[in-house]
Design a protein around this motif. Structure first.
Motif, mmCIF file in Angstrom:
data_model
loop_
_atom_site.group_PDB
_atom_site.id
_atom_site.type_symbol
_atom_site.label_atom_id
_atom_site.label_comp_id
_atom_site.label_asym_id
_atom_site.label_seq_id
_atom_site.Cartn_x
_atom_site.Cartn_y
_atom_site.Cartn_z
ATOM 1 N N TYR A 6 1.165 -0.931 -0.401
ATOM 2 C CA TYR A 6 -0.293 -0.039 -0.384
ATOM 3 C C TYR A 6 0.868 1.030 0.348
ATOM 4 O O TYR A 6 1.630 1.476 0.726
ATOM 5 C CB TYR A 6 -1.463 0.092 1.612
ATOM 6 C CG TYR A 6 -2.430 1.215 1.357
ATOM 7 C CD1 TYR A 6 -2.802 1.030 0.474
ATOM 8 C CD2 TYR A 6 -1.105 2.280 1.781
ATOM 9 C CE1 TYR A 6 -3.872 1.649 0.641
ATOM 10 C CE2 TYR A 6 -2.748 3.540 2.008
ATOM 11 C CZ TYR A 6 -3.742 3.270 1.489
ATOM 12 O OH TYR A 6 -4.257 3.832 1.427
ATOM 13 N N VAL A 7 0.669 1.976 -0.723
ATOM 14 C CA VAL A 7 1.818 3.323 -0.842
ATOM 15 C C VAL A 7 0.704 4.217 -0.709
ATOM 16 O O VAL A 7 -0.766 4.836 -0.937
ATOM 17 C CB VAL A 7 1.615 3.422 -2.169
ATOM 18 C CG1 VAL A 7 2.188 4.975 -2.743
ATOM 19 C CG2 VAL A 7 2.184 1.750 -3.543
ATOM 20 N N LEU A 8 1.098 5.418 0.418
ATOM 21 C CA LEU A 8 0.199 6.134 1.187
ATOM 22 C C LEU A 8 0.525 7.510 -0.139
ATOM 23 O O LEU A 8 1.521 7.456 -0.534
ATOM 24 C CB LEU A 8 1.186 7.052 2.176
ATOM 25 C CG LEU A 8 1.287 5.922 3.928
ATOM 26 C CD1 LEU A 8 2.327 6.607 4.845
ATOM 27 C CD2 LEU A 8 -0.101 5.182 3.936
ATOM 28 N N SER A 9 -0.064 7.957 0.153
ATOM 29 C CA SER A 9 -0.947 9.303 -0.451
ATOM 30 C C SER A 9 0.557 10.979 0.013
ATOM 31 O O SER A 9 0.521 10.820 1.219
ATOM 32 C CB SER A 9 -2.255 10.078 -0.487
ATOM 33 O OG SER A 9 -2.991 10.399 0.637
ATOM 34 N N GLU A 71 8.299 16.440 7.641
ATOM 35 C CA GLU A 71 6.608 16.587 6.665
ATOM 36 C C GLU A 71 7.518 16.650 5.566
ATOM 37 O O GLU A 71 6.760 15.830 4.575
ATOM 38 C CB GLU A 71 6.185 17.451 7.645
ATOM 39 C CG GLU A 71 5.243 17.396 8.188
ATOM 40 C CD GLU A 71 4.296 18.568 8.159
ATOM 41 O OE1 GLU A 71 4.500 19.903 7.824
ATOM 42 O OE2 GLU A 71 3.340 18.281 9.994
ATOM 43 N N ALA A 72 8.974 17.438 5.261
ATOM 44 C CA ALA A 72 9.110 17.556 4.098
ATOM 45 C C ALA A 72 9.739 16.298 3.343
ATOM 46 O O ALA A 72 9.531 15.725 2.437
ATOM 47 C CB ALA A 72 10.414 18.851 4.028
ATOM 48 N N VAL A 73 10.783 15.773 4.348
ATOM 49 C CA VAL A 73 10.851 13.714 3.799
ATOM 50 C C VAL A 73 9.848 13.249 4.138
ATOM 51 O O VAL A 73 10.009 12.411 3.355
ATOM 52 C CB VAL A 73 12.110 13.997 5.038
ATOM 53 C CG1 VAL A 73 12.163 12.115 4.909
ATOM 54 C CG2 VAL A 73 12.734 15.174 5.693
ATOM 55 N N ALA A 74 9.134 13.024 4.752
ATOM 56 C CA ALA A 74 8.212 12.229 4.267
ATOM 57 C C ALA A 74 6.795 12.643 3.050
ATOM 58 O O ALA A 74 6.525 11.514 2.378
ATOM 59 C CB ALA A 74 6.706 12.198 6.012
ATOM 60 N N ALA A 75 6.637 14.094 3.162
ATOM 61 C CA ALA A 75 6.049 14.261 1.545
ATOM 62 C C ALA A 75 7.277 14.242 0.385
ATOM 63 O O ALA A 75 6.638 14.411 -1.191
ATOM 64 C CB ALA A 75 5.762 15.480 1.829
ATOM 65 N N GLY A 76 8.496 13.770 0.845
ATOM 66 C CA GLY A 76 9.099 13.271 -0.370
ATOM 67 C C GLY A 76 10.073 14.891 -1.435
ATOM 68 O O GLY A 76 10.252 15.599 -2.084
ATOM 69 N N ALA A 77 10.392 16.012 -0.577
ATOM 70 C CA ALA A 77 10.099 17.050 -0.397
ATOM 71 C C ALA A 77 11.303 17.852 -0.148
ATOM 72 O O ALA A 77 11.921 18.560 -0.003
ATOM 73 C CB ALA A 77 8.602 18.377 -0.346
ATOM 74 N N ALA A 78 12.730 16.721 0.355
ATOM 75 C CA ALA A 78 13.777 17.246 0.174
ATOM 76 C C ALA A 78 14.610 17.945 -0.484
ATOM 77 O O ALA A 78 14.553 17.171 -1.938
ATOM 78 C CB ALA A 78 14.279 15.879 0.836
ATOM 79 N N GLU A 79 15.465 19.254 -0.215
ATOM 80 C CA GLU A 79 15.402 20.222 -0.559
ATOM 81 C C GLU A 79 17.259 19.665 -1.640
ATOM 82 O O GLU A 79 17.844 18.733 -1.486
ATOM 83 C CB GLU A 79 16.324 21.336 -0.231
ATOM 84 C CG GLU A 79 16.938 22.176 -0.203
ATOM 85 C CD GLU A 79 17.478 23.540 0.319
ATOM 86 O OE1 GLU A 79 18.493 23.914 -0.332
ATOM 87 O OE2 GLU A 79 17.091 23.912 1.182
ATOM 88 N N GLY A 80 17.021 19.629 -2.917
ATOM 89 C CA GLY A 80 18.200 19.303 -3.639
ATOM 90 C C GLY A 80 17.739 18.205 -4.476
ATOM 91 O O GLY A 80 18.610 17.667 -4.981
ATOM 92 N N THR A 81 16.211 17.277 -4.147
ATOM 93 C CA THR A 81 15.984 15.872 -4.916
ATOM 94 C C THR A 81 15.130 16.322 -6.014
ATOM 95 O O THR A 81 14.139 16.965 -5.620
ATOM 96 C CB THR A 81 15.404 14.894 -3.636
ATOM 97 O OG1 THR A 81 14.051 15.560 -3.400
ATOM 98 C CG2 THR A 81 16.632 14.316 -2.580
ATOM 99 N N LEU A 82 14.517 14.606 -7.103
ATOM 100 C CA LEU A 82 13.715 15.136 -7.855
ATOM 101 C C LEU A 82 13.011 13.436 -7.537
ATOM 102 O O LEU A 82 13.135 13.361 -6.832
ATOM 103 C CB LEU A 82 14.268 14.875 -9.446
ATOM 104 C CG LEU A 82 14.905 16.020 -9.711
ATOM 105 C CD1 LEU A 82 15.900 15.853 -11.143
ATOM 106 C CD2 LEU A 82 14.528 17.484 -10.118
#
Length: 112
Positions: A6-9, A71-82
């Protein structure tokens, strides 16, 4: 035994980040999540299927980590990543993070 994945939104990853933050700062809450994870997930607005092992709580890192950073890490919004990151549970309760990269600069072949 739980089956499937199961993939979390994005929204659920933000909610799970709050669960993780609470577990890291409150051992009673962490114990409660370990004993009744589906109940805790539901209380935080995450509709998680009972047929899938619940997400594991990651170990607390050393040093300070703000809620915004978590929250940024959990949302995949870490700086410098695509791309994006997703917490996934698999058969047997193994959890990991998968990320996907964008396709910037890649051209599709032209059919003749």
């Amino acid at each position: 035994m739980a089956e499937g994945i199961y993939v979390l939104s994005d929204e659920d990853r933000r909610k799970f980040a709050k669960i993780v933050s609470s577990a890291w700062s409150d051992t009673e809450f962490a114990d409660r999540y370990q004993n009744t994870p589906y109940e805790v997930l539901a209380e935080h607005g995450i509709d998680y299927p009972a047929a899938v092992a619940p997400p594991l709580l990651p170990p607390k890192p050393s040093g300070d980590l703000s809620m915004e950073a978590l929250e940024a890490v959990a949302a995949g919004a870490a700086e410098g990543t695509l791309g994006s990151a997703s917490s996934i549970s698999t058969i047997g309760g193994t959890a990991f993070t998968a990320s996907t990269a964008g396709t910037f600069g890649i051209e599709e072949p032209i059919a003749n």
